[in-house]
Design an enzyme around this catalytic site. Structure first.
Site, PDB file in Angstrom:
ATOM      1  N   ASP A  29       0.869  -1.177   0.000  1.00 24.73           N
ATOM      2  CA  ASP A  29       0.000   0.000   0.000  1.00 24.73           C
ATOM      3  C   ASP A  29       0.902   1.223   0.000  1.00 24.73           C
ATOM      4  OD1 ASP A  29      -3.306  -0.077   0.965  1.00 24.73           O
ATOM      5  OD2 ASP A  29      -2.327   1.803   0.447  1.00 24.73           O
ATOM      6  N   ASP A  56       4.506   3.343  -3.806  1.00 27.87           N
ATOM      7  CA  ASP A  56       3.498   4.061  -4.583  1.00 27.87           C
ATOM      8  C   ASP A  56       3.484   3.442  -5.984  1.00 27.87           C
ATOM      9  OD1 ASP A  56       2.044   5.816  -6.140  1.00 27.87           O
ATOM     10  OD2 ASP A  56       2.932   7.619  -5.257  1.00 27.87           O
ATOM     11  N   VAL A  57       2.369   2.850  -6.369  1.00 24.54           N
ATOM     12  CA  VAL A  57       2.332   2.148  -7.658  1.00 24.54           C
ATOM     13  C   VAL A  57       2.516   3.084  -8.849  1.00 24.54           C
ATOM     14  CG1 VAL A  57       0.971   0.170  -6.864  1.00 24.54           C
ATOM     15  CG2 VAL A  57      -0.207   2.219  -7.742  1.00 24.54           C
ATOM     16  N   TYR A 149     -12.980   7.924 -13.896  1.00 27.87           N
ATOM     17  CA  TYR A 149     -12.866   6.662 -13.145  1.00 27.87           C
ATOM     18  C   TYR A 149     -13.281   5.496 -14.053  1.00 27.87           C
ATOM     19  CZ  TYR A 149     -13.832   3.000  -9.711  1.00 27.87           C
ATOM     20  OH  TYR A 149     -13.843   1.818  -9.027  1.00 27.87           O
ATOM     21  N   LYS A 153     -11.044   2.245 -15.702  1.00 32.40           N
ATOM     22  CA  LYS A 153     -11.387   0.833 -15.547  1.00 32.40           C
ATOM     23  C   LYS A 153     -11.560   0.167 -16.920  1.00 32.40           C
ATOM     24  CE  LYS A 153     -11.297   0.843 -11.041  1.00 32.40           C
ATOM     25  NZ  LYS A 153     -10.306   0.070 -10.285  1.00 32.40           N
ATOM     26  N   PRO A 179     -16.054  -5.700  -9.236  1.00 38.43           N
ATOM     27  CA  PRO A 179     -16.902  -5.450  -8.067  1.00 38.43           C
ATOM     28  C   PRO A 179     -18.010  -4.460  -8.410  1.00 38.43           C
ATOM     29  CG  PRO A 179     -14.561  -5.002  -7.597  1.00 38.43           C
ATOM     30  CD  PRO A 179     -14.698  -5.142  -9.065  1.00 38.43           C
ATOM     31  N   VAL A 182     -19.353  -2.657  -3.065  1.00 34.57           N
ATOM     32  CA  VAL A 182     -18.713  -3.431  -2.002  1.00 34.57           C
ATOM     33  C   VAL A 182     -18.693  -2.564  -0.745  1.00 34.57           C
ATOM     34  CG1 VAL A 182     -16.605  -4.625  -1.292  1.00 34.57           C
ATOM     35  CG2 VAL A 182     -17.283  -4.604  -3.704  1.00 34.57           C
TER      36      VAL A 182
END
Lengths: 248, 199
Positions: A29, A56-57, A149, A153, A179, A182
């Site tokens: 994370d 940090d990705v 967003y 995706k 998902p 959730v």
């Protein structure tokens, strides 16, 4: 397992389910060290090896270093779950450059960094592997006020499908899970879930009549990473209680 | 009506401009018909995309997104309605080996177009997505075998379809994904059969 530290997060649900099935897990994370430490302890109580790798990705060098460290500490990478993501709600005409850049860099750029780095490690080892990306029901049913967003995706869908075709001959499967609603912290800010009445209204849209638990995402990831899932690649597995059925 | 073109390859931009001009439209600004796309190289696997290649992809979708937003803002401010046409590579629908980041960028912008259609519909703005098939002059000649019409797509043909969607009669078409590809996306296998071996 990226984006895995936060309590009530999809990443934690997936990490716990994979550990229950016998996986040693590296918890990644960008922050939330305390929550990550709790998760690592919980995974170790299951008898698994576990470690927290803060990274940090969006930082490619940090991602490559993370893959190296995970392989050094836990052994060769068999499974990678790219899950780190953020959400933002605003009309298209109000999307700022800052919001666009943040969403795209984390949701799409971060996943690209993680999946490409992991795929290269898996290709170098030559023993196949599994890549599972957390996308969303937005892939099939885009929502108003979530243009960027949803687009990130959808971009993940394009990435998963393209990678699935190129990596299948090398025994690496690439899939994404979708998902719906959730019970996770990312939805705390959703305009559709601010009051009890909002929640009741949103629930009427879900045939199953309830939101999902993060572990239900985890069980889906377990299937895709299991022997039973060996022939499944490039697939989108929606786990949404029927939310988008008949609506896209 | 007046039109604008952003992000298209030179050949596609010329074909679209010709098609719109033949239907009586002229270049803006301001634009009542905004045509927005991306021009990305293909020929690599995702695993081999370089850092520069990825930056180019992000810069392209960023440019296209804000071009759409600017066009929508201008049309909204002028209260003229309008048409936004988002041109994406057909790889957005049918990814293939070696399509680089085209499926990623194309899928991204397809969703942007669809959400824009939902949000801007009440303002009289129509937003549609055109999935552009393999173009003459850009795609390798052997891809012809994968197109049921037996030939590649001419840029001008994409322009002609843009003109159809810009017409008043197309006011009800909103949020559509229209493949302009000779049937390429029905199956991307060479010869039109998934069991046909590539040459």
């Amino acid at each position: 397992m990226t984006g895995a530290a936060r309590e009530r997060g999809i990443g934690r649900g997936i990490a716990e389910c994979l550990a229950e099935e016998g996986c040693d897990v590296a918890v990644n994370d960008v922050a939330a060290e305390d929550e990550a430490a709790e998760l690592v302890d919980a995974l170790r109580e299951l008898g698994r090896r576990a470690l927290f790798v803060q990274a940090d990705v969006t930082d490619r060098k940090a991602v490559d270093a993370m893959v190296d460290r995970v392989q050094a500490d836990l052994g060769p990478l068999d499974i990678v779950c790219s899950n780190a993501g953020i959400a933002d709600w605003r009309p298209l005409l109000d999307v700022t450059e800052e919001s666009f850049d943040r969403l795209v860099s984390v949701n799409l750029g971060g996943a690209f960094n993680v999946c490409q780095s992991a795929a290269r490690a898996m290709l170098a080892r030559g023993a196949g592997g599994r890549i599972v990306v957390t996308s969303s029901v937005h892939v099939q049913m885009p929502f108003a006020e979530m243009s960027v967003y949803g687009a990130t995706k959808a971009g993940l869908k394009g990435m998963v499908e393209t990678m699935a075709i190129e990596l299948a001959p090398r025994g690496i499967t690439v899939n994404h899970i979708g998902p719906g609603w959730v019970r996770s912290y990312i939805n705390d800010a959703s305009p559709a879930l601010q009051t009890e009445e909002d929640v009741r209204t949103t629930l009427t849209l879900i045939p199953a009549g309830r939101p999902a638990d993060p572990h239900e995402m985890g069980r889906a990831a377990v299937y895709l990473c299991s022997e039973d899932g060996e022939y499944v690649t490039g697939e989108f597995l929606r786990i949404d209680g029927g939310f988008v059925v008949g609506k896209y | 009506m007046r039109f604008s073109l952003e992000g298209l390859s030179d050949a596609l931009a010329e074909g679209v401009a010709d098609g719109l001009a033949a239907a009586g439209h002229e270049p803006g600004p301001p634009a009542d018909v905004a045509v927005v796309g991306v021009d990305l190289p293909v020929g690599t696997d995702v695993a081999d995309v370089t850092g520069e290649g990825w930056e180019q992809t992000i810069a392209s979708i960023r440019g296209a997104f804000f071009a759409i937003r600017r066009a929508a803002a201008s049309m909204t401010e002028r209260e003229v309605g309008g048409r936004i046409l988002v041109l994406v590579p057909a790889h957005a629908i049918r990814p293939s080996r070696g399509c680089g980041t085209a499926a990623i960028a194309g899928s991204f912008l397809t969703t942007v177009g669809q959400v824009a259609a939902v949000e801007l519909g009440p303002k009289g703005i129509r937003v549609n997505v055109i999935a552009v098939g393999p173009l003459e002059g850009e795609a390798p000649e052997r891809v012809t075998e994968a197109v049921p019409t037996g030939r590649l797509v001419q840029p001008r043909e994409v322009g002609d379809v843009c003109a159809l969607l810009a017409a008043a009669e197309a006011d009800v078409v909103n949020g559509a994904i229209l493949a302009v590809d000779g049937g390429y996306v029905v199956t991307k296998a060479l010869g039109g059969s998934p069991f046909t071996r590539p040459a």
